[in-house]
Design a protein around this motif. Structure first.
Motif, PDB file in Angstrom:
ATOM      1  N   GLN A 117       0.864  -1.181   0.000  1.00 15.45           N
ATOM      2  CA  GLN A 117       0.000   0.000   0.000  1.00 15.45           C
ATOM      3  C   GLN A 117       0.900   1.230   0.000  1.00 15.45           C
ATOM      4  O   GLN A 117       1.890   1.284   0.738  1.00 15.45           O
ATOM      5  CB  GLN A 117      -0.918   0.002   1.225  1.00 15.45           C
ATOM      6  CG  GLN A 117      -1.823  -1.225   1.267  1.00 15.45           C
ATOM      7  CD  GLN A 117      -2.990  -1.126   2.237  1.00 15.45           C
ATOM      8  OE1 GLN A 117      -3.980  -1.817   2.068  1.00 15.45           O
ATOM      9  NE2 GLN A 117      -2.875  -0.279   3.247  1.00 15.45           N
ATOM     10  N   LEU A 128      -3.991   6.706  -3.583  1.00 21.13           N
ATOM     11  CA  LEU A 128      -3.803   5.822  -2.431  1.00 21.13           C
ATOM     12  C   LEU A 128      -4.143   4.411  -2.887  1.00 21.13           C
ATOM     13  O   LEU A 128      -5.248   4.175  -3.395  1.00 21.13           O
ATOM     14  CB  LEU A 128      -4.721   6.235  -1.274  1.00 21.13           C
ATOM     15  CG  LEU A 128      -4.632   7.685  -0.800  1.00 21.13           C
ATOM     16  CD1 LEU A 128      -5.658   7.946   0.320  1.00 21.13           C
ATOM     17  CD2 LEU A 128      -3.228   8.007  -0.294  1.00 21.13           C
ATOM     18  N   LEU A 130      -4.617   0.263  -2.144  1.00 23.87           N
ATOM     19  CA  LEU A 130      -4.923  -0.742  -1.121  1.00 23.87           C
ATOM     20  C   LEU A 130      -4.554  -2.119  -1.647  1.00 23.87           C
ATOM     21  O   LEU A 130      -4.778  -2.413  -2.830  1.00 23.87           O
ATOM     22  CB  LEU A 130      -6.419  -0.719  -0.782  1.00 23.87           C
ATOM     23  CG  LEU A 130      -6.937   0.529  -0.071  1.00 23.87           C
ATOM     24  CD1 LEU A 130      -8.459   0.444   0.079  1.00 23.87           C
ATOM     25  CD2 LEU A 130      -6.278   0.667   1.295  1.00 23.87           C
ATOM     26  N   ARG A 146      -4.972  -2.632   7.164  1.00 27.27           N
ATOM     27  CA  ARG A 146      -5.007  -1.976   5.849  1.00 27.27           C
ATOM     28  C   ARG A 146      -5.935  -0.764   5.866  1.00 27.27           C
ATOM     29  O   ARG A 146      -5.622   0.297   5.321  1.00 27.27           O
ATOM     30  CB  ARG A 146      -5.433  -2.989   4.780  1.00 27.27           C
ATOM     31  CG  ARG A 146      -4.319  -3.962   4.441  1.00 27.27           C
ATOM     32  CD  ARG A 146      -4.750  -5.068   3.511  1.00 27.27           C
ATOM     33  NE  ARG A 146      -5.240  -6.234   4.234  1.00 27.27           N
ATOM     34  CZ  ARG A 146      -5.372  -7.458   3.699  1.00 27.27           C
ATOM     35  NH1 ARG A 146      -5.045  -7.652   2.428  1.00 27.27           N
ATOM     36  NH2 ARG A 146      -5.808  -8.464   4.423  1.00 27.27           N
ATOM     37  N   TRP A 149      -4.445   2.189   7.889  1.00 30.84           N
ATOM     38  CA  TRP A 149      -3.496   2.974   7.084  1.00 30.84           C
ATOM     39  C   TRP A 149      -4.256   3.938   6.166  1.00 30.84           C
ATOM     40  O   TRP A 149      -3.890   5.110   6.041  1.00 30.84           O
ATOM     41  CB  TRP A 149      -2.627   2.026   6.255  1.00 30.84           C
ATOM     42  CG  TRP A 149      -1.703   2.715   5.296  1.00 30.84           C
ATOM     43  CD1 TRP A 149      -0.436   3.165   5.559  1.00 30.84           C
ATOM     44  CD2 TRP A 149      -1.967   3.067   3.926  1.00 30.84           C
ATOM     45  NE1 TRP A 149       0.094   3.756   4.437  1.00 30.84           N
ATOM     46  CE2 TRP A 149      -0.822   3.717   3.427  1.00 30.84           C
ATOM     47  CE3 TRP A 149      -3.063   2.882   3.082  1.00 30.84           C
ATOM     48  CZ2 TRP A 149      -0.738   4.192   2.109  1.00 30.84           C
ATOM     49  CZ3 TRP A 149      -2.993   3.353   1.782  1.00 30.84           C
ATOM     50  CH2 TRP A 149      -1.845   4.001   1.303  1.00 30.84           C
ATOM     51  N   LEU A 150      -5.320   3.432   5.543  1.00 32.20           N
ATOM     52  CA  LEU A 150      -6.091   4.299   4.639  1.00 32.20           C
ATOM     53  C   LEU A 150      -6.675   5.483   5.404  1.00 32.20           C
ATOM     54  O   LEU A 150      -6.635   6.625   4.916  1.00 32.20           O
ATOM     55  CB  LEU A 150      -7.206   3.492   3.957  1.00 32.20           C
ATOM     56  CG  LEU A 150      -8.102   4.317   3.034  1.00 32.20           C
ATOM     57  CD1 LEU A 150      -7.304   4.851   1.835  1.00 32.20           C
ATOM     58  CD2 LEU A 150      -9.299   3.493   2.550  1.00 32.20           C
ATOM     59  N   GLU A 151      -7.196   5.221   6.582  1.00 37.45           N
ATOM     60  CA  GLU A 151      -7.799   6.314   7.362  1.00 37.45           C
ATOM     61  C   GLU A 151      -6.752   7.375   7.687  1.00 37.45           C
ATOM     62  O   GLU A 151      -7.013   8.572   7.562  1.00 37.45           O
ATOM     63  CB  GLU A 151      -8.429   5.763   8.641  1.00 37.45           C
ATOM     64  CG  GLU A 151      -9.186   6.830   9.412  1.00 37.45           C
ATOM     65  CD  GLU A 151     -10.167   6.242  10.413  1.00 37.45           C
ATOM     66  OE1 GLU A 151      -9.979   5.074  10.813  1.00 37.45           O
ATOM     67  OE2 GLU A 151     -11.127   6.950  10.779  1.00 37.45           O
ATOM     68  N   GLN A 153      -4.082   8.061   5.971  1.00 39.40           N
ATOM     69  CA  GLN A 153      -3.763   8.772   4.728  1.00 39.40           C
ATOM     70  C   GLN A 153      -4.857   9.760   4.363  1.00 39.40           C
ATOM     71  O   GLN A 153      -4.589  10.891   3.954  1.00 39.40           O
ATOM     72  CB  GLN A 153      -3.558   7.769   3.579  1.00 39.40           C
ATOM     73  CG  GLN A 153      -2.384   6.832   3.762  1.00 39.40           C
ATOM     74  CD  GLN A 153      -1.059   7.558   3.817  1.00 39.40           C
ATOM     75  OE1 GLN A 153      -0.838   8.521   3.096  1.00 39.40           O
ATOM     76  NE2 GLN A 153      -0.183   7.115   4.695  1.00 39.40           N
ATOM     77  N   ILE A 164      -8.650   6.293  -4.807  1.00 39.63           N
ATOM     78  CA  ILE A 164      -8.272   5.053  -4.124  1.00 39.63           C
ATOM     79  C   ILE A 164      -8.262   3.943  -5.166  1.00 39.63           C
ATOM     80  O   ILE A 164      -9.232   3.790  -5.916  1.00 39.63           O
ATOM     81  CB  ILE A 164      -9.261   4.715  -2.993  1.00 39.63           C
ATOM     82  CG1 ILE A 164      -9.236   5.797  -1.905  1.00 39.63           C
ATOM     83  CG2 ILE A 164      -8.957   3.343  -2.392  1.00 39.63           C
ATOM     84  CD1 ILE A 164     -10.325   5.625  -0.840  1.00 39.63           C
ATOM     85  N   LEU A 190     -14.879   0.025   4.602  1.00 37.26           N
ATOM     86  CA  LEU A 190     -14.301   0.925   3.598  1.00 37.26           C
ATOM     87  C   LEU A 190     -15.343   1.945   3.149  1.00 37.26           C
ATOM     88  O   LEU A 190     -15.041   3.137   3.029  1.00 37.26           O
ATOM     89  CB  LEU A 190     -13.794   0.115   2.395  1.00 37.26           C
ATOM     90  CG  LEU A 190     -13.299   0.959   1.221  1.00 37.26           C
ATOM     91  CD1 LEU A 190     -12.054   1.776   1.603  1.00 37.26           C
ATOM     92  CD2 LEU A 190     -12.995   0.076   0.002  1.00 37.26           C
TER      93      LEU A 190
END
Ligand SMILES: [Fe+2]
Ligand SMILES: [Fe+2]
Length: 286
Positions: A117, A128, A130, A146, A149-151, A153, A164, A190
């Motif tokens: 990622q 971004l 995933l 996972r 990490w997205l949150e 970012q 994304i 998500l």
């Protein structure tokens, strides 16, 4: 009506599901995917606007083997813009990293499993990616690491247009055999996360080998055709798992700074007759 210059626009090309094999070996005993990728690469290079980057949303190879990635590297070499690779269920995270040491963004893994990622800037866009892969399985998952990490970012780039990218789409496609190997964990979380971030312009996915668009968390989620084989369009739970050589393609995602919108086009891969003019001396040709 106002016009924009291409300087106002960011062009992100999405290729997906290349399924490259060792030279001379056929995918599914029937199709040589390499020349199809060559056509796609040439189609990208022929675009009137030079893309700012190309992202490839997984299934780069067919079996995640070193010889397949070596072949892939040669096939992608003509692309002169940054190329961002992502793993799909046909790939191998470790081999991907070993085979593409020049792709520095692949090196830093996220979480305990070293998920592939990363966050990169493409023109005015924040991309971004995933990693939805489960080693040894065809279906996909998103775990807390996972998504966490997205949150992080997303919270770090509020107000910026975000794309994304992920291999397994986070929605049911109604193609039964593909939904059976779809994203089996994390889609609801998500969607809730995306819904809290209105700057997510698009969730772009692979895996389906055809073009699909759906409303998702207040934005649009989509898939793209592949350069070679497409999954057959049969929206029944018992659809047989099958592919066909329908017209290949890819996506061109264009962010217009002036409009504040991401406009997504479906581009055909290959060579076709034309272009021909509509008009002659200002008159519509009769
Ligand atoms: Fe695929
Ligand atoms: Fe896939």
């Amino acid at each position: 009506m106002t016009t924009t210059t291409t300087e106002d626009t960011t062009f992100l090309v999405q290729l997906t599901d290349l399924h490259i094999r060792e030279p001379g070996r056929l995918a599914y005993g029937r199709i040589d995917t390499a020349p199809f990728l060559e056509h796609a690469v040439q189609s990208v290079l022929r675009l009137p606007q030079r893309p700012d980057a190309v992202v490839i949303t997984g299934d780069l190879s067919d079996f995640g083997r070193a010889a397949e990635y070596e072949h892939l590297a040669r096939l992608l070499a003509p692309l002169t813009m940054p190329v961002y690779l992502m793993p799909g269920n046909h790939d191998d995270r470790g081999q991907l990293r070993r085979s593409f040491p020049g792709h520095a963004y692949l090196a830093a893994g996220v979480g305990s499993a070293g998920f592939v990622q990363y966050a990169v800037r493409v023109g005015a866009l924040r991309l971004l990616t995933l990693d939805t892969c489960v080693p040894g399985a065809s279906h996909g998952e998103l775990c807390g690491e996972r998504l966490g990490w997205l949150e992080e970012q997303l919270d770090a780039c509020r107000g910026e247009p975000v794309v994304i990218a992920m291999h397994h789409p986070p929605f049911r496609t109604l193609i039964g055999h593909m939904d059976e190997i779809g994203l089996q964990r994390g889609a609801e979380a998500l969607e809730a996360l995306v819904a809290r971030h209105g700057n997510v312009e698009r969730v772009i996915c692979g895996h389906l080998h055809r073009a699909i668009d759906v409303r998702f968390g207040g934005t649009i989620a989509s898939t793209s055709p592949a350069p070679a084989h497409q999954v057959c369009l049969d929206l029944s739970p018992g659809a047989p798992s099958a592919w066909a050589l329908e017209p290949p393609g890819f996506r061109v995602h264009a962010w217009s700074a002036q409009d504040g919108r991401l406009v997504t086009h479906l581009a055909a891969s290959g060579t076709f007759e034309g272009p021909f003019p509509f008009h002659d001396n200002g008159e519509l040709i009769d």
